[in-house]
Design an enzyme around this catalytic site. Structure first.
Site, PDB file in Angstrom:
ATOM      1  N   ASP A  49     -17.175   7.552  -2.856  1.00  9.87           N
ATOM      2  CA  ASP A  49     -16.019   7.466  -1.962  1.00  9.87           C
ATOM      3  C   ASP A  49     -15.598   8.743  -1.396  1.00  9.87           C
ATOM      4  O   ASP A  49     -16.380   9.753  -1.623  1.00  9.87           O
ATOM      5  CB  ASP A  49     -14.746   6.888  -2.991  1.00  9.87           C
ATOM      6  CG  ASP A  49     -13.375   6.426  -2.246  1.00  9.87           C
ATOM      7  OD1 ASP A  49     -13.723   6.216  -0.935  1.00  9.87           O
ATOM      8  OD2 ASP A  49     -12.421   6.365  -2.829  1.00  9.87           O
ATOM      9  N   CYS A  70     -16.347   1.820  -0.359  1.00  8.45           N
ATOM     10  CA  CYS A  70     -15.371   1.121  -0.033  1.00  8.45           C
ATOM     11  C   CYS A  70     -14.833   1.154   1.556  1.00  8.45           C
ATOM     12  O   CYS A  70     -13.906   0.562   1.973  1.00  8.45           O
ATOM     13  CB  CYS A  70     -13.865   1.287  -0.987  1.00  8.45           C
ATOM     14  SG  CYS A  70     -13.231   2.989  -1.188  1.00  8.45           S
ATOM     15  N   HIS A 121      -7.000   1.059  -7.101  1.00 13.47           N
ATOM     16  CA  HIS A 121      -7.040  -0.062  -5.791  1.00 13.47           C
ATOM     17  C   HIS A 121      -7.652  -1.589  -6.290  1.00 13.47           C
ATOM     18  O   HIS A 121      -8.681  -1.785  -5.951  1.00 13.47           O
ATOM     19  CB  HIS A 121      -7.941   0.447  -4.747  1.00 13.47           C
ATOM     20  CG  HIS A 121      -8.132   0.087  -3.484  1.00 13.47           C
ATOM     21  ND1 HIS A 121      -7.674  -1.125  -3.138  1.00 13.47           N
ATOM     22  CD2 HIS A 121      -8.822   0.650  -2.305  1.00 13.47           C
ATOM     23  CE1 HIS A 121      -7.685  -1.269  -1.862  1.00 13.47           C
ATOM     24  NE2 HIS A 121      -8.615  -0.351  -1.423  1.00 13.47           N
ATOM     25  N   ARG A 179       0.680  -1.333  -0.013  1.00  9.47           N
ATOM     26  CA  ARG A 179      -0.018   0.052  -0.096  1.00  9.47           C
ATOM     27  C   ARG A 179       0.968   1.218  -0.154  1.00  9.47           C
ATOM     28  O   ARG A 179       1.647   1.419   0.895  1.00  9.47           O
ATOM     29  CB  ARG A 179      -1.027  -0.038   1.132  1.00  9.47           C
ATOM     30  CG  ARG A 179      -1.613   1.250   1.434  1.00  9.47           C
ATOM     31  CD  ARG A 179      -2.807   1.112   2.564  1.00  9.47           C
ATOM     32  NE  ARG A 179      -4.005   0.601   1.647  1.00  9.47           N
ATOM     33  CZ  ARG A 179      -5.192   0.674   2.521  1.00  9.47           C
ATOM     34  NH1 ARG A 179      -5.357   1.295   3.188  1.00  9.47           N
ATOM     35  NH2 ARG A 179      -6.133  -0.134   1.636  1.00  9.47           N
ATOM     36  N   ARG A 186     -13.964  -8.239   1.452  1.00  9.11           N
ATOM     37  CA  ARG A 186     -12.292  -8.093   1.172  1.00  9.11           C
ATOM     38  C   ARG A 186     -11.731  -9.373   1.732  1.00  9.11           C
ATOM     39  O   ARG A 186     -10.728  -9.756   0.946  1.00  9.11           O
ATOM     40  CB  ARG A 186     -11.868  -6.713   1.908  1.00  9.11           C
ATOM     41  CG  ARG A 186     -12.395  -5.621   1.745  1.00  9.11           C
ATOM     42  CD  ARG A 186     -11.669  -5.310   0.141  1.00  9.11           C
ATOM     43  NE  ARG A 186     -10.455  -5.142   0.166  1.00  9.11           N
ATOM     44  CZ  ARG A 186      -9.753  -4.242   0.592  1.00  9.11           C
ATOM     45  NH1 ARG A 186     -10.154  -3.301   1.017  1.00  9.11           N
ATOM     46  NH2 ARG A 186      -8.314  -4.284   0.631  1.00  9.11           N
ATOM     47  N   GLN A 209      -9.618  -4.036  -3.747  1.00  8.91           N
ATOM     48  CA  GLN A 209     -11.084  -3.537  -3.580  1.00  8.91           C
ATOM     49  C   GLN A 209     -11.996  -3.931  -4.597  1.00  8.91           C
ATOM     50  O   GLN A 209     -13.250  -4.314  -4.591  1.00  8.91           O
ATOM     51  CB  GLN A 209     -11.077  -2.097  -3.335  1.00  8.91           C
ATOM     52  CG  GLN A 209     -12.254  -1.304  -3.065  1.00  8.91           C
ATOM     53  CD  GLN A 209     -12.796  -1.951  -1.557  1.00  8.91           C
ATOM     54  OE1 GLN A 209     -12.223  -1.827  -0.596  1.00  8.91           O
ATOM     55  NE2 GLN A 209     -13.936  -2.526  -1.666  1.00  8.91           N
TER      56      GLN A 209
END
Length: 301
Positions: free
Chosen positions: A220, A260, A125, A98, A288, A128
């Protein structure tokens, strides 16, 4: 040959297969690696869902995860990313990263001899996306031909959703203010893929246009990690892009709401929507775990 997943486009040929495997792994926890596998997790940004789900995923697959923060390493500070990759590859079976800068993720993958998974960077991402489209498959039982509306910033999630929709033949309408569009290179990539799958992709300025008759409404945060200095300016720019009860009235009556997480309640979404009967955000968060199991199992098989 090792397989990296740095972009959603890296799953262009098997995204739906990975989703199907993830659903299978959710139903059958007896599926494990025959020998223990070790995941190294590099986190330059804070994480709740990604760290916990990756650690749990490895435990359930008969593996182990090692958490690594920048203060625990010499990554890019006294040691090159290339040298770090070469060393970590001697110890680990797979690496997740990340990062603030997507170029560093690609640099690590270039020199790593084990698979590298992008656990979020400033462009995409991809992990996700597997969870998101897995959730849509569970709720809608198909992907192709559905319409997704994404409302908000043209950030890493918008970029990734564009490519995911294009791969699966899903239509997507992104509503964002001027000067906050998705990455142009990734938008072109999505449109190129869409030519083969029949997905319809559009960028609009009116959230109601995007949400009209949509099967999925997605949003988001307006201010991503690392953009805190722009908070006041971005909140002003996005004041008319809140997902609220009035906006979702334009969606299909059986729409699902997705985010998310973490959500900034009262900004990009109201409590009434995120806590409403159409919201699947916590199913999405749970997935996830299983989608990451699917990705890890795929790259290590």
């Amino acid at each position: 040959m090792k397989r990296d997943i740095l972009s959603v486009a890296d799953m262009q040929n098997d995204l739906e297969d990975i989703i199907d495997l993830s659903i299978k792994l959710k139903k059958d926890r007896t599926i494990k690696f025959s020998e223990k596998k070790i995941l190294g997790m590099i986190f330059e940004k804070p994480s709740t869902r990604t760290r916990i789900s990756l650690e749990a995923a490895m435990e359930q697959l008969n593996g182990h995860a090692i958490y690594l923060s920048p203060k625990d390493m010499h990554l890019g500070d006294g040691e090159t990313i290339a040298d770090t990759a070469r060393v970590m590859s001697r110890f680990l079976d797979v690496i997740s990263y990340r990062a603030f800068d997507y170029k560093n993720v690609r640099e690590l993958a270039k020199y790593s001899t084990v698979p590298v998974l992008n656990a979020l960077d400033n462009r995409e991402h991809p992990m996700q996306i597997v969870a998101d489209f897995m959730t849509i498959m569970e709720k809608k039982h198909r992907l192709e031909g559905l319409k997704m509306a994404y409302i908000g910033d043209g950030n890493n999630m918008a970029n990734s959703l564009l490519i995911g929709a294009a791969i699966t033949g899903m239509d997507i309408s992104v509503a964002c203010p001027e000067h906050h569009d998705p990455d142009q290179d990734l938008l072109y990539r999505a449109r190129d893929i869409a030519l083969k799958t029949g997905s319809r992709i559009e960028i609009v300025r009116d959230p109601r246009t995007a949400v009209d008759s949509s099967d999925i409404v997605y949003t988001d945060v307006w201010v991503s990690m690392g953009e805190e200095s722009e908070r006041e300016k971005k909140e002003k720019a996005f004041k008319n892009f809140q997902v609220n009860e009035d906006l979702v009235d334009f969606a299909d009556r059986n729409y699902i709401f997705m985010h998310c997480l973490p959500a900034r309640r009262g900004l990009e979404v109201t409590d009434g929507v995120i806590d409403g009967i159409h919201s699947v955000v916590f199913d999405e968060a749970e997935n996830r775990l299983y989608s990451e199991k699917g990705v890890i199992y795929t790259v290590l098989s």
